[in-house]
Design a protein around this motif. Sequence first.
Motif, PDB file in Angstrom:
ATOM      1  N   LYS A 120       3.531   8.369  15.239  1.00  0.00           N
ATOM      2  CA  LYS A 120       2.078   8.380  15.091  1.00  0.00           C
ATOM      3  C   LYS A 120       1.652   7.611  13.830  1.00  0.00           C
ATOM      4  CE  LYS A 120      -1.899  11.416  15.288  1.00  0.00           C
ATOM      5  NZ  LYS A 120      -2.381  12.768  15.521  1.00  0.00           N
ATOM      6  N   PHE A 121       2.440   7.770  12.776  1.00  0.00           N
ATOM      7  CA  PHE A 121       2.172   7.082  11.508  1.00  0.00           C
ATOM      8  C   PHE A 121       2.183   5.567  11.724  1.00  0.00           C
ATOM      9  CE2 PHE A 121       3.582   5.414   7.344  1.00  0.00           C
ATOM     10  CZ  PHE A 121       2.652   6.017   6.512  1.00  0.00           C
ATOM     11  N   ASP A 177      12.237  20.852  16.855  1.00  0.00           N
ATOM     12  CA  ASP A 177      12.946  21.086  15.605  1.00  0.00           C
ATOM     13  C   ASP A 177      12.439  20.076  14.569  1.00  0.00           C
ATOM     14  OD1 ASP A 177      14.196  18.684  15.960  1.00  0.00           O
ATOM     15  OD2 ASP A 177      16.049  19.551  16.713  1.00  0.00           O
ATOM     16  N   LYS A 178      12.874  20.255  13.346  1.00  0.00           N
ATOM     17  CA  LYS A 178      12.323  19.437  12.253  1.00  0.00           C
ATOM     18  C   LYS A 178      12.534  17.949  12.475  1.00  0.00           C
ATOM     19  CE  LYS A 178      11.968  22.219   8.110  1.00  0.00           C
ATOM     20  NZ  LYS A 178      12.558  22.567   6.817  1.00  0.00           N
ATOM     21  N   LYS A 179      13.706  17.607  12.955  1.00  0.00           N
ATOM     22  CA  LYS A 179      14.024  16.188  13.162  1.00  0.00           C
ATOM     23  C   LYS A 179      13.110  15.571  14.210  1.00  0.00           C
ATOM     24  CE  LYS A 179      18.794  15.258  11.940  1.00  0.00           C
ATOM     25  NZ  LYS A 179      20.150  15.054  12.474  1.00  0.00           N
ATOM     26  N   MET A 180      12.928  16.318  15.295  1.00  0.00           N
ATOM     27  CA  MET A 180      12.078  15.817  16.372  1.00  0.00           C
ATOM     28  C   MET A 180      10.637  15.679  15.883  1.00  0.00           C
ATOM     29  SD  MET A 180      13.849  15.106  18.956  1.00  0.00           S
ATOM     30  CE  MET A 180      12.628  14.988  20.263  1.00  0.00           C
ATOM     31  N   MET A 181      10.232  16.676  15.090  1.00  0.00           N
ATOM     32  CA  MET A 181       8.874  16.658  14.577  1.00  0.00           C
ATOM     33  C   MET A 181       8.666  15.429  13.677  1.00  0.00           C
ATOM     34  SD  MET A 181       6.927  19.780  12.737  1.00  0.00           S
ATOM     35  CE  MET A 181       7.554  21.008  13.863  1.00  0.00           C
ATOM     36  N   GLN A 182       9.666  15.166  12.842  1.00  0.00           N
ATOM     37  CA  GLN A 182       9.579  14.016  11.947  1.00  0.00           C
ATOM     38  C   GLN A 182       9.476  12.723  12.734  1.00  0.00           C
ATOM     39  OE1 GLN A 182       9.266  14.182   8.484  1.00  0.00           O
ATOM     40  NE2 GLN A 182       8.657  12.064   8.919  1.00  0.00           N
ATOM     41  N   ASP A 241       0.794  -1.235   0.000  1.00  0.00           N
ATOM     42  CA  ASP A 241       0.000   0.000   0.000  1.00  0.00           C
ATOM     43  C   ASP A 241       0.822   1.279   0.000  1.00  0.00           C
ATOM     44  OD1 ASP A 241      -2.563  -0.899  -0.022  1.00  0.00           O
ATOM     45  OD2 ASP A 241      -2.804  -0.946   2.161  1.00  0.00           O
ATOM     46  N   LYS A 242       2.039   1.199   0.482  1.00  0.00           N
ATOM     47  CA  LYS A 242       2.771   2.427   0.804  1.00  0.00           C
ATOM     48  C   LYS A 242       3.932   2.674  -0.156  1.00  0.00           C
ATOM     49  CE  LYS A 242       0.391   3.052   4.609  1.00  0.00           C
ATOM     50  NZ  LYS A 242      -0.735   4.002   4.546  1.00  0.00           N
ATOM     51  N   SER A 243       4.255   3.950  -0.312  1.00  0.00           N
ATOM     52  CA  SER A 243       5.451   4.324  -1.076  1.00  0.00           C
ATOM     53  C   SER A 243       6.682   3.883  -0.294  1.00  0.00           C
ATOM     54  CB  SER A 243       5.470   5.837  -1.276  1.00  0.00           C
ATOM     55  OG  SER A 243       5.598   6.473  -0.012  1.00  0.00           O
ATOM     56  N   ASP A 244       7.807   3.845  -0.968  1.00  0.00           N
ATOM     57  CA  ASP A 244       9.050   3.486  -0.274  1.00  0.00           C
ATOM     58  C   ASP A 244       9.292   4.421   0.900  1.00  0.00           C
ATOM     59  OD1 ASP A 244       9.445   1.476  -2.069  1.00  0.00           O
ATOM     60  OD2 ASP A 244      10.789   2.628  -3.359  1.00  0.00           O
ATOM     61  N   GLU A 245       8.976   5.689   0.680  1.00  0.00           N
ATOM     62  CA  GLU A 245       9.213   6.679   1.734  1.00  0.00           C
ATOM     63  C   GLU A 245       8.325   6.388   2.946  1.00  0.00           C
ATOM     64  OE1 GLU A 245       9.356  11.508   2.234  1.00  0.00           O
ATOM     65  OE2 GLU A 245       8.943  10.620   0.294  1.00  0.00           O
ATOM     66  N   ASP A 246       7.067   6.072   2.689  1.00  0.00           N
ATOM     67  CA  ASP A 246       6.149   5.795   3.804  1.00  0.00           C
ATOM     68  C   ASP A 246       6.464   4.462   4.482  1.00  0.00           C
ATOM     69  OD1 ASP A 246       4.837   8.171   3.698  1.00  0.00           O
ATOM     70  OD2 ASP A 246       3.118   7.428   2.553  1.00  0.00           O
ATOM     71  N   GLN A 247       6.964   3.518   3.716  1.00  0.00           N
ATOM     72  CA  GLN A 247       7.417   2.277   4.361  1.00  0.00           C
ATOM     73  C   GLN A 247       8.549   2.585   5.327  1.00  0.00           C
ATOM     74  OE1 GLN A 247       8.021  -1.211   1.711  1.00  0.00           O
ATOM     75  NE2 GLN A 247       7.060   0.033   0.132  1.00  0.00           N
ATOM     76  N   GLY A 248       9.469   3.448   4.885  1.00  0.00           N
ATOM     77  CA  GLY A 248      10.572   3.871   5.753  1.00  0.00           C
ATOM     78  C   GLY A 248      10.041   4.539   7.016  1.00  0.00           C
ATOM     79  N   ARG A 249       9.014   5.370   6.844  1.00  0.00           N
ATOM     80  CA  ARG A 249       8.423   6.064   8.002  1.00  0.00           C
ATOM     81  C   ARG A 249       7.783   5.063   8.966  1.00  0.00           C
ATOM     82  NH1 ARG A 249       4.146  10.238   6.580  1.00  0.00           N
ATOM     83  NH2 ARG A 249       4.358  10.663   8.789  1.00  0.00           N
ATOM     84  N   PHE A 250       7.114   4.058   8.404  1.00  0.00           N
ATOM     85  CA  PHE A 250       6.447   3.066   9.249  1.00  0.00           C
ATOM     86  C   PHE A 250       7.476   2.326  10.103  1.00  0.00           C
ATOM     87  CE2 PHE A 250       4.803  -1.224  10.047  1.00  0.00           C
ATOM     88  CZ  PHE A 250       3.555  -0.954  10.572  1.00  0.00           C
ATOM     89  N   TYR A 251       8.545   1.868   9.460  1.00  0.00           N
ATOM     90  CA  TYR A 251       9.510   1.072  10.217  1.00  0.00           C
ATOM     91  C   TYR A 251      10.363   1.950  11.121  1.00  0.00           C
ATOM     92  CZ  TYR A 251       7.882  -2.805   7.457  1.00  0.00           C
ATOM     93  OH  TYR A 251       7.074  -3.763   6.903  1.00  0.00           O
TER      94      TYR A 251
END
Lengths: 565, 188
Positions: B146-147, B135-140, B79-89
């Motif tokens: 949450k993702f 900061d951006k990193k922490m936010m990510q 279901d997910k893009s490579d980027e979103d898979q990275g975010r999930f893991y």
Amino acid sequence: MQKANTYDAIVIGAGMSGGWSAKELCERGLKTLLIDRGPDVKHIKDYPTTNLNPWEFEHRGGISKKEKEENPSIARCYAYREDNKHFFVKDKDHPYIQDAPFDWIRGYQVGGKSLMWARQTQRWSDYDFTGPSRDGFAVDWPIRYKDLEKWYSYVERFAGISGNKDGLDTVPDGEFLPAWELNCVEKHFQSVVKENYKKRHVIYGRCAHVTEQKDIHRQQGRGQCQNRTECERGCPFGGYFNANSTTIPWAAKTGNLTLRPDTIVHSLIYDDKLDRVTGVRVIDVASKETSEYFAKIIFVNAGAINTNMVLLNSKSDRYPDGLGNDSGTLGKYVAFHNYRARISAMCEDFGDLRSKGRRPTSAYIPRFRNVYSQETGFLRGYAAGFSANRYPIRSSEGLGQELRENLFAKAPLGPWRVGSHMMGETIPKESSYVSLDPAKVDAWDMPLVHISMKYDDNDEKMIMDFHDQLTMMYEKAGFVDIRVSDDHRAPGLDIHEMGGARMGHDPKTSVLNNWHQIHSIPNVFVTDGACMTSTSTQNPSLTYMAMSARAAHHAVDLLDKGEIS
Amino acid sequence: MKRRTAIRSLGALTAGIALFPGCSDGLTIEFDPTQNFTFDSNQRVWIDAISEAILPKEGLSLTTYEALADYISKMISFDKSDEDQGRFYNGYNLCTEDIKSINKTSTSELSPTQIISYFTSQLENNEVSKDETLDKKMMQKSEDKKFFCQNLRRLVINHLRTSKEYQEDILEYKLAPGSDSYIACLEL
């Protein structure tokens, strides 16, 4: 070699209309070659997912993100899912050029799109056939309802069409099997519309489902519809009409049919000495080898756009711009159905009633605009679907035990939700066309097709009128929370592309005559969507079936009389 | 991608390793978008424990196409893009460390209540993007957590809902209901 490859008739395309052409020609005793560019699909045997339950699908019915990105057009089709994606052509495998955005939905296999169609089958009336002559846009149809009436009955009896005899002049009654019953909210809307409008009606949507097994269906090996609503997978009961369970095996039973799947028709062979078409040039899909087949009669049923492609690609000294294209209209005046508009609402009444189970169709509102006179600022009109449903509302809130209890709790029924979608006629224009690219080719060296069809001001006005009129009708029914929408979809997703080789009286402005023959080449017949002079609002497949049967019988009559040789 | 996403994911992985220098329980996922990911045995035990806390299935006998852990990795890839898979893991790694750190214990000793408590805080965390002090990193990182929690919860529910027993017993699904099965109007 020529003798070995010679038949009485050749039918190009084994789908909705080609199946009928082949059946009728075979039944009349003609040795018939039926060619399809896709693989064979045998009824039941080649429906790989037909008996799978939801939990038996690896991706639970979904399509992967990658596949959607690679095939954006097909991914937008409502019917394209894991359980039937093998019946749909992938964009990336069969590219085409969108001069204007067009989602071309195709099914390249024996059975074609008849495997996955929506099965809605309304007859045309003379209000539809006279549309162009009344407002002067497009040319006059060379046929009227009386020409097709007996053929509608003929195909309905064989196919199995469920419906009620409603006595409406806009959608004539047919040879119907019993209809499903409308539910209480649909009946309520039906009566409100009847009370408030003389010329508007809500009827049960006629559809190609066997609701009562007649002897003719028994002979076909088809049983009654079991309300699976998994039709697009292919039905193991033969509950709905598709070419695979009906016309093609029926043709095969005559012993006169030769089926050649996996074969692309390159072009028709025109013999300028004989001044007729003598056969077809084909390409084997796997080997890419070319060969030729010959016949006295050719039926082109490749599907509207592909039929245009085949004719445009059939060039000769006599026809440098495509076969039979003396008028210069071949590939032009294509059109579609406008499905952009929707309306939904809630019905707060009938809280003590529900319906139970699934059914494969819903209610239908026949066209009521500009039927008897020109009454609006736009041409032609629209039909609409109508359905009312009520579903359990199951909470998936919480975590842990709370979530489990919510998912397993007895879910209360939500309110009745109602909805309609527009099925609008679009006007065929010279500026709407399909054409062949002079340089770009596909994997079989066939020129890529350009498609250009756009909405126009007429379509925009029609959408606004649909929203206004349906809102008023919904308000009269007491529906609340009425919401209208326009999804701005590209043409194509209606899967009702038509025209390009239109019928007409005059060879100077049309390609086909009143019997679907190319004006100047009487042994070539076109009876699929390409022949359509205008689109009207009804789902077109039933009309293609009736046209194909009528034309096939006429072709054999001409052959018997020696008028085609 | 592919290359750019791969590099970014490998970067995230490196950062993950740097973040979790003490990881020795083998739970950290080294996600490589060029490979088909599946949970290893340790990770399966952990993801099953989280899933069981999210939606307890004790006493249920479920017929499904595959085990839940396999379903999760398969559907994320599907279901997910490579980027979103990275975010999930990445979210999985961050959440795993968070839970251990907050509860000061190993994953094997965590109770369902502790896991639910953590998931609740992540799922209800709607202020991430509004917090200007991050900061951006922490936010990510916060968004990745949450993702992960949202998607894992969704997949756990879907896995149950698409089981034979849930379809038949709760949703009353029948493949061939029968020619007379539709009843247009029925009193409640």
